[in-house]
Design an enzyme around this catalytic site. Structure first.
Site, PDB file in Angstrom:
ATOM      1  N   LYS A 120     -61.466 -62.154 -22.584  1.00  0.00           N
ATOM      2  CA  LYS A 120     -62.233 -60.850 -22.968  1.00  0.00           C
ATOM      3  C   LYS A 120     -62.926 -60.647 -24.338  1.00  0.00           C
ATOM      4  O   LYS A 120     -64.116 -60.474 -24.572  1.00  0.00           O
ATOM      5  CB  LYS A 120     -61.154 -59.642 -23.035  1.00  0.00           C
ATOM      6  N   ASP A 138     -62.793 -55.005 -19.424  1.00  0.00           N
ATOM      7  CA  ASP A 138     -61.813 -54.257 -19.918  1.00  0.00           C
ATOM      8  C   ASP A 138     -61.099 -53.256 -19.057  1.00  0.00           C
ATOM      9  O   ASP A 138     -61.356 -53.485 -17.916  1.00  0.00           O
ATOM     10  CB  ASP A 138     -62.016 -53.602 -21.428  1.00  0.00           C
TER      11      ASP A 138
END
Length: 216
Positions: A120, A138
């Protein structure tokens, strides 16, 4: 979400926010990397408060190393898990200095090799700092993708892979920001604010949340 709805879904989000960007404050790729590394399980507001103190003093890998672990911890102690994050940031800075000439690398493999940097974080840096067409999934994007039917998946990697296939190329560069902001302020976790949603007509979520009753 029906395929023909995807382009108007993103076009509507773009019309409302033509130039979206991260809410983390930064001026260089290293500042962005640092802020994203610090942001795990923390709010952007909280990270910005800490980095406003830290970056004027140390905003390069060598400057962080020169600062030392104890002083770094003091600057970021208001952020959750600050000791672990400080240790990872120090190790990351050492690698950047020793292996990358003090610069943030531009490949996913090199970024993910840095302590505290996962897929991420790498996606955020590649997208925001270097303009790559990546999607950092997320909790907000995961929720929006599943709830709207845009890219349902059982885990963040599955959602990311589906988004990469379903998001039209013209929207790919900014899709990450539009989806995060939509999830942060409208399609919120507990009670989505459907009555404020500009893309409600494209969304699979049922039943739509009614507006709160007006107070008497």
């Amino acid at each position: 979400m029906r395929k023909e709805y995807i382009a108007p879904f993103f076009a509507t989000l773009r019309a409302a926010n033509p130039l979206p960007t991260t809410e983390l404050e930064f001026t260089t790729p290293f500042e962005l990397l640092t802020a994203v590394l610090l942001s795990a399980q923390a709010t952007d507001v909280g990270v910005n408060k800490a980095t406003r103190r830290l970056f004027p003093v140390a905003n390069t890998p060598q400057a962080i190393l020169d600062l030392g672990l104890a002083k770094l911890e003091d600057y970021i102690k208001t952020i959750g898990l600050f000791r672990t994050k400080a240790a990872n940031l120090m190790k990351t800075c050492a690698i950047l200095v020793e292996q990358h000439g003090g610069r943030v690398p531009r490949t996913r493999e090199a970024l993910e090799a840095l302590p505290g940097v996962g897929r991420k974080t790498a996606n955020v840096v590649l997208n925001v700092a270097f303009g790559e067409e990546t999607l950092a999934v997320d909790t907000h994007i995961f929720r929006v993708a599943n709830r709207t039917g845009l890219a349902p998946g059982k885990d963040v990697l599955e959602v990311e892979q589906k988004l990469m296939k379903r998001v039209p190329k013209e929207f790919m560069a900014d899709a990450h920001h539009w989806l995060i902001l939509h999830g942060r302020y409208v399609c919120v976790a507990r009670t989505p604010r459907c009555w404020e949603c500009a893309v409600i007509q494209y969304c699979d979520y049922q039943p739509k949340t009614p507006p709160p009753a007006a107070s008497s």
